[in-house]
Design an enzyme around this catalytic site. Structure first.
Site, PDB file in Angstrom:
ATOM      1  N   ASP A 217       7.105  36.390 -41.992  1.00  0.00           N
ATOM      2  CA  ASP A 217       7.058  37.825 -41.730  1.00  0.00           C
ATOM      3  C   ASP A 217       8.161  38.502 -42.544  1.00  0.00           C
ATOM      4  OD1 ASP A 217       6.571  40.336 -40.377  1.00  0.00           O
ATOM      5  OD2 ASP A 217       8.333  39.875 -39.151  1.00  0.00           O
ATOM      6  N   TYR A 218       8.057  39.823 -42.729  1.00  0.00           N
ATOM      7  CA  TYR A 218       9.064  40.522 -43.540  1.00  0.00           C
ATOM      8  C   TYR A 218      10.063  41.273 -42.647  1.00  0.00           C
ATOM      9  CZ  TYR A 218      11.188  43.330 -47.207  1.00  0.00           C
ATOM     10  OH  TYR A 218      12.101  43.913 -48.053  1.00  0.00           O
ATOM     11  N   ASP A 219       9.663  42.429 -42.101  1.00  0.00           N
ATOM     12  CA  ASP A 219      10.585  43.239 -41.296  1.00  0.00           C
ATOM     13  C   ASP A 219      10.993  42.502 -40.028  1.00  0.00           C
ATOM     14  OD1 ASP A 219      10.709  46.147 -42.503  1.00  0.00           O
ATOM     15  OD2 ASP A 219       8.628  45.503 -42.666  1.00  0.00           O
TER      16      ASP A 219
ATOM     17  N   ASP B  18       8.940  37.921 -35.834  1.00  0.00           N
ATOM     18  CA  ASP B  18       9.778  38.480 -34.770  1.00  0.00           C
ATOM     19  C   ASP B  18       9.048  39.341 -33.752  1.00  0.00           C
ATOM     20  OD1 ASP B  18      10.799  41.728 -35.408  1.00  0.00           O
ATOM     21  OD2 ASP B  18       9.475  40.674 -36.775  1.00  0.00           O
TER      22      ASP B  18
END
Length: 338
Positions: free
Chosen positions: A104-106, A287
């Site tokens: 995942d990124y953010d 997250d």
């Protein structure tokens, strides 16, 4: 009264502080002198909401949610910590020839920022992803809810696979063209966008992110209490408006997103034949709620890591972005089987 528990569900009503006599008088005057068109505009959603979300709806929804969370809670064990995750990864990497990392990124690779545009990858992250991609027999996928143009601009020069809008758009490791997972349709978008614009105008610090197939309402900069109330209000409005549409309303970290059904991060997992799966370490890190679909799609021996607090299907949990980057750095330093 603005102190009544139901006031946040009735934002179209004229709300008052019952201890402010002069303000109450002004509110009465405003109500009595209001033109008919505004009265109808205010009353229509109030009437629909009260008629739809009555005590029977509340009771049935409560019981349904209670049943849906109780059984999994009895079967789910608490995720292990960072040390256990590092040990598991280290052991698997000593035995596996290949590594497949789905990231995942953010909130995982970069911390959350006040506005989405500020979460650009820093040089350290770009160097880390580049080193991971250069690791022998390693394939890196970054999956995000962001638009494909943003991911292309920020990460497009790296030899990694990119997946935008929770997996609706994908681009291979070789930097090929972006391909959609389904037809790009959205007859529901204009009506939903109208609601988002209205609630944004009434919620300072909020903003709308328009994607090719999805819409997102961010309220990270809004007042905490007001933002949560508006988010609940928005979900109620959208649930009623889009009840017959092929979309789902998803609550994330300070964001409410409307996206087509069946589009989720779990779709990006490439199919692996049994013989390749046996020799591949599959790692997923994320997250928020959208990453749970990815965790659920992993093979039984996959390693899933939840970044931060909250309920999860993941096997392991770590504290935050620095811990996530430390785990990825350990992959670079791990010995590759010959």
């Amino acid at each position: 009264s603005e102190f009544a528990g139901a006031s946040w569900e009735l934002p179209e009503a004229i709300q008052v502080n019952p201890y402010d006599v002069e303000a109450i008088g002004e509110s009465y005057y405003r109500a009595l002198s209001m033109d008919e068109e505004e009265r109808r505009t205010r009353l229509a959603p109030l009437r629909n909401r009260v008629a739809t979300y009555d005590v029977h709806h509340w009771a049935s929804t409560f019981l349904h949610q209670l049943e849906s969370v109780t059984l999994p809670a009895q079967e789910t064990r608490a995720p292990a910590g960072a040390a256990a995750a590092r040990r598991e990864l280290s052991a698997r990497l000593r035995e596996s020839e290949d590594l497949l990392a789905l990231l995942d990124y953010d909130g995982t690779l970069v911390p959350y920022t006040a506005t989405p545009e500020l979460a650009r990858p820093d040089p350290t992250l770009l160097e880390l992803l580049g080193a991971l991609a250069a690791r022998p027999r390693t394939e890196i996928h970054v999956v995000s809810g962001r638009a494909r143009e943003t991911l292309e601009h920020w990460l497009g020069d790296l030899p990694i696979a990119l997946h935008a809008e929770h997996g609706f758009w994908s681009r291979g490791v070789n930097g090929a063209d972006w391909t959609p997972a389904a037809d790009v349709t959205g007859a529901w978008r204009e009506a939903a966008l109208g609601i988002l614009r209205d609630i944004t105008a009434r919620t300072p610090g909020s903003l709308i992110e328009v994607k090719s197939v999805a819409l997102a309402w961010h309220y990270r900069m809004a007042d905490r209490e007001a933002g949560e109330r508006r988010a609940n209000e928005l979900r109620l409005h959208l649930s009623q408006l889009l009840s017959n549409q092929p979309v789902e309303i998803l609550a994330g970290h300070k964001v409410v997103e409307i996206r087509p059904y069946g589009i989720h991060k779990g779709r990006i997992l490439p199919p692996l034949p049994p013989e390749q799966l046996a020799s591949t370490t599959v790692l997923a890190m994320g997250d928020d709620r959208t990453d749970e679909d990815l965790f659920a799609a992993l093979p039984p021996n996959g390693i899933s890591i939840k970044v931060g607090p909250g309920p999860t299907l993941a096997r392991f949990r770590i504290d935050g972005v620095p811990a996530a980057r430390a785990v990825l750095q350990s992959l670079i330093e791990a010995e590759v089987p010959r």
